[in-house]
Design a protein around this motif. Structure first.
Motif, PDB file in Angstrom:
ATOM      1  N   ALA A 114       1.018  -1.332   0.207  1.00 20.99           N
ATOM      2  CA  ALA A 114      -0.324   0.567  -0.012  1.00 20.99           C
ATOM      3  C   ALA A 114       1.001   1.006  -0.079  1.00 20.99           C
ATOM      4  CB  ALA A 114      -0.685  -0.168   1.672  1.00 20.99           C
ATOM      5  N   GLU A 115       0.379   2.073  -0.815  1.00 21.06           N
ATOM      6  CA  GLU A 115       0.993   3.559  -0.427  1.00 21.06           C
ATOM      7  C   GLU A 115       0.095   4.995  -0.373  1.00 21.06           C
ATOM      8  OE1 GLU A 115       3.963   4.326  -3.445  1.00 21.06           O
ATOM      9  OE2 GLU A 115       3.841   1.704  -4.427  1.00 21.06           O
ATOM     10  N   ASN A 116       0.998   5.696   0.428  1.00 20.47           N
ATOM     11  CA  ASN A 116      -0.932   6.918   0.154  1.00 20.47           C
ATOM     12  C   ASN A 116      -0.461   7.620  -0.259  1.00 20.47           C
ATOM     13  OD1 ASN A 116      -2.336   8.448   1.704  1.00 20.47           O
ATOM     14  ND2 ASN A 116      -0.351   9.998   2.402  1.00 20.47           N
ATOM     15  N   LEU A 117      -1.719   8.105  -1.633  1.00 20.20           N
ATOM     16  CA  LEU A 117      -1.430   9.327  -2.304  1.00 20.20           C
ATOM     17  C   LEU A 117      -0.830  10.286  -1.778  1.00 20.20           C
ATOM     18  CD1 LEU A 117      -2.067  10.285  -5.343  1.00 20.20           C
ATOM     19  CD2 LEU A 117      -4.300  10.590  -4.795  1.00 20.20           C
ATOM     20  N   GLU A 118      -0.096  11.066  -1.990  1.00 17.06           N
ATOM     21  CA  GLU A 118       0.117  12.106  -0.805  1.00 17.06           C
ATOM     22  C   GLU A 118      -0.248  13.723  -1.357  1.00 17.06           C
ATOM     23  OE1 GLU A 118       4.276  13.351  -2.751  1.00 17.06           O
ATOM     24  OE2 GLU A 118       5.528  11.895  -1.619  1.00 17.06           O
ATOM     25  N   THR A 119      -0.696  14.586  -0.399  1.00 15.48           N
ATOM     26  CA  THR A 119      -2.232  15.372  -0.472  1.00 15.48           C
ATOM     27  C   THR A 119      -3.209  14.971  -1.565  1.00 15.48           C
ATOM     28  OG1 THR A 119      -0.693  16.705  -2.655  1.00 15.48           O
ATOM     29  CG2 THR A 119       0.090  17.310  -1.534  1.00 15.48           C
ATOM     30  N   GLY A 120      -3.252  13.821  -1.251  1.00 20.66           N
ATOM     31  CA  GLY A 120      -4.913  13.522  -1.530  1.00 20.66           C
ATOM     32  C   GLY A 120      -5.546  13.792  -2.609  1.00 20.66           C
ATOM     33  N   MET A 121      -7.004  13.896  -2.998  1.00 24.10           N
ATOM     34  CA  MET A 121      -8.055  13.973  -4.103  1.00 24.10           C
ATOM     35  C   MET A 121      -7.679  15.975  -4.262  1.00 24.10           C
ATOM     36  SD  MET A 121      -9.289  12.439  -5.385  1.00 24.10           S
ATOM     37  CE  MET A 121     -10.319  12.950  -6.338  1.00 24.10           C
ATOM     38  N   GLU A 122      -6.848  16.934  -3.340  1.00 30.30           N
ATOM     39  CA  GLU A 122      -6.787  18.254  -3.435  1.00 30.30           C
ATOM     40  C   GLU A 122      -5.292  18.025  -4.695  1.00 30.30           C
ATOM     41  OE1 GLU A 122      -6.096  20.751  -0.441  1.00 30.30           O
ATOM     42  OE2 GLU A 122      -7.843  20.630   0.594  1.00 30.30           O
ATOM     43  N   GLY A 123      -4.513  17.258  -4.674  1.00 31.09           N
ATOM     44  CA  GLY A 123      -3.210  17.179  -5.251  1.00 31.09           C
ATOM     45  C   GLY A 123      -3.673  17.032  -6.361  1.00 31.09           C
ATOM     46  N   TRP A 124      -4.343  15.514  -6.208  1.00 33.63           N
ATOM     47  CA  TRP A 124      -4.812  15.120  -7.972  1.00 33.63           C
ATOM     48  C   TRP A 124      -5.269  15.885  -8.643  1.00 33.63           C
ATOM     49  CZ3 TRP A 124      -4.026  11.039 -10.935  1.00 33.63           C
ATOM     50  CH2 TRP A 124      -5.065  10.726 -11.621  1.00 33.63           C
ATOM     51  N   ALA A 125      -6.063  16.952  -7.789  1.00 39.68           N
ATOM     52  CA  ALA A 125      -6.720  18.085  -9.200  1.00 39.68           C
ATOM     53  C   ALA A 125      -5.506  19.092  -9.898  1.00 39.68           C
ATOM     54  CB  ALA A 125      -7.469  18.494  -8.298  1.00 39.68           C
TER      55      ALA A 125
END
Length: 379
Positions: free
Chosen positions: A94-105
């Motif tokens: 498992a890996e965490n998506l850095e900065t979450g959906m805010e970063g994804w946008a």
């Protein structure tokens, strides 16, 4: 994992499990998706409870056969970081998506579309499926369908090619994102170019208006306007040699929805105009003409160059709607359209210049899928 690294994985089609630990309503409204994505949703609170009860291993078991890695996502990357640690301790890759959906946008990729007459870049915002383009010829550049949130990116990229942006073009009045034509113009002193029909829709600022057959010069070449009504009444594509920037006329896996300008009442007539554009007007173009749309769905597959481009012949074979007669076409695209884009009415008013919207508000309002297609391809 950084949001950009995730975006490149999905662009390549690498199998990936995305575990979203936000609440169900947030997940259903908008989440990371793609043709190679296995999307799962389990709220973070369940992992917190499992940690207290020492049952995390039981939650982890459901990922035993899932594609790896399992990328854990939340709003800002905090709750997901803890969940990723728990899953890793339980033996899950498992890996965490850095900065979450805010970063994804915030992710914005660029890919070159090979072209004989100019350098063409396609910009891709994977969080929404929005595409823009930049054409560079000599020391001049033109951007097509730019997003306000990424204005600086266009200016910087043009400078990297030794070019100044001389025009910012919108193919139509967008309903899913806040246009960047005026912010590009403010930074670069460029012309804002819009279809003449935007005035009928209430355009409230000065722009250079074009009609069918007009041209926009860039260096040693030019873009030729092609009236393409249907998605909106003023929709205008642009031809650059064998490449056609079609805006929201149609996409690699669907055709445009016709109800964002005049609502349900005007949708049937708009659908008939769209059929005329796609089946009759575009019939004048050679089948080898390449189509570069302004959007793509999560199930779309990029071409060999990595850009979302396909020939007209390919799309005529792929999209059943392009072989339908008018009545069948209208019935087909009106039958099961997805929800309209979030905040679309306010976004339209903003893009017409009828009301102001600051950058933070604009960014928030356009989050989520674009929903400009009439149908959504199944995974």
């Amino acid at each position: 994992m950084s949001p950009k690294a995730l975006a490149r994985r999905l662009q390549r089609g690498d199998p990936t499990t995305v575990l979203d630990v936000r609440n169900r309503d947030e997940f259903e409204e908008w989440h990371v998706d793609g043709r190679s994505v296995t999307a799962e949703q389990i709220p973070a609170v369940r992992f917190t409870q499992a940690e207290a009860l020492d049952t995390v291993d039981e939650l982890a078991e459901q990922f035993a056969d899932a594609p790896e890695p399992v990328v854990v996502v939340c709003g800002e990357g905090n709750a997901s970081d803890h969940v990723a640690d728990m899953l890793s301790d339980a033996g899950v890759a498992a890996e965490n998506l850095e900065t979450g959906m805010e970063g994804w946008a915030d992710v914005y990729l660029s890919t070159e579309i090979p072209h004989a007459d100019a350098t063409v870049l396609q910009y891709d915002r994977p969080s929404s499926g929005c595409l823009a383009s930049m054409v560079v010829s000599g020391d001049e550049a033109v951007v097509v369908d730019p997003l306000r949130a990424f204005t600086d990116r266009y200016v910087e990229d043009a400078a990297d090619y030794g070019a100044d942006i001389v025009a910012a073009i919108d193919t139509h009045v967008h309903a899913d994102h806040v246009s960047g034509v005026r912010t590009v113009a403010d930074l670069e002193g460029a012309s804002v170019v819009l279809p003449e029909g935007a005035t009928r829709r209430g355009l409230a600022y000065d722009a250079e208006l074009v009609e069918n057959g007009d041209t926009v010069s860039v260096g040693d070449t030019e873009l030729v306007a092609v009236a393409s009504p249907g998605h909106t009444s003023e929709m205008t594509a642009y031809r650059l040699g064998d490449l056609l920037f079609v805006g929201d006329s149609f996409f690699l896996e669907s055709v445009a929805r016709p109800d964002l300008e005049e609502g349900d009442a005007g949708a049937p007539d708009a659908a008939r105009r769209l059929h005329e554009t796609l089946v009759e007007r575009y019939a004048d173009f050679d089948g080898d003409t390449r189509v570069a749309p302004a959007h793509y769905s999560a199930q779309a597959t990029p071409g060999d160059s990595g850009a979302y481009v396909a020939t007209l012949d390919t799309l005529r074979q792929r999209l059943d709607a392009l072989s339908m007669d008018t009545d069948e076409f209208v019935e087909f695209i009106l039958e099961d359209m997805p929800p309209r884009p979030a905040n679309f009415e306010r976004i339209i008013d903003t893009n017409l210049g009828q009301q102001p919207l600051d950058d933070d508000e604009a960014f928030e309002m356009e989050l989520g899928p674009n929903n400009c297609a009439a149908t959504v391809p199944e995974a």
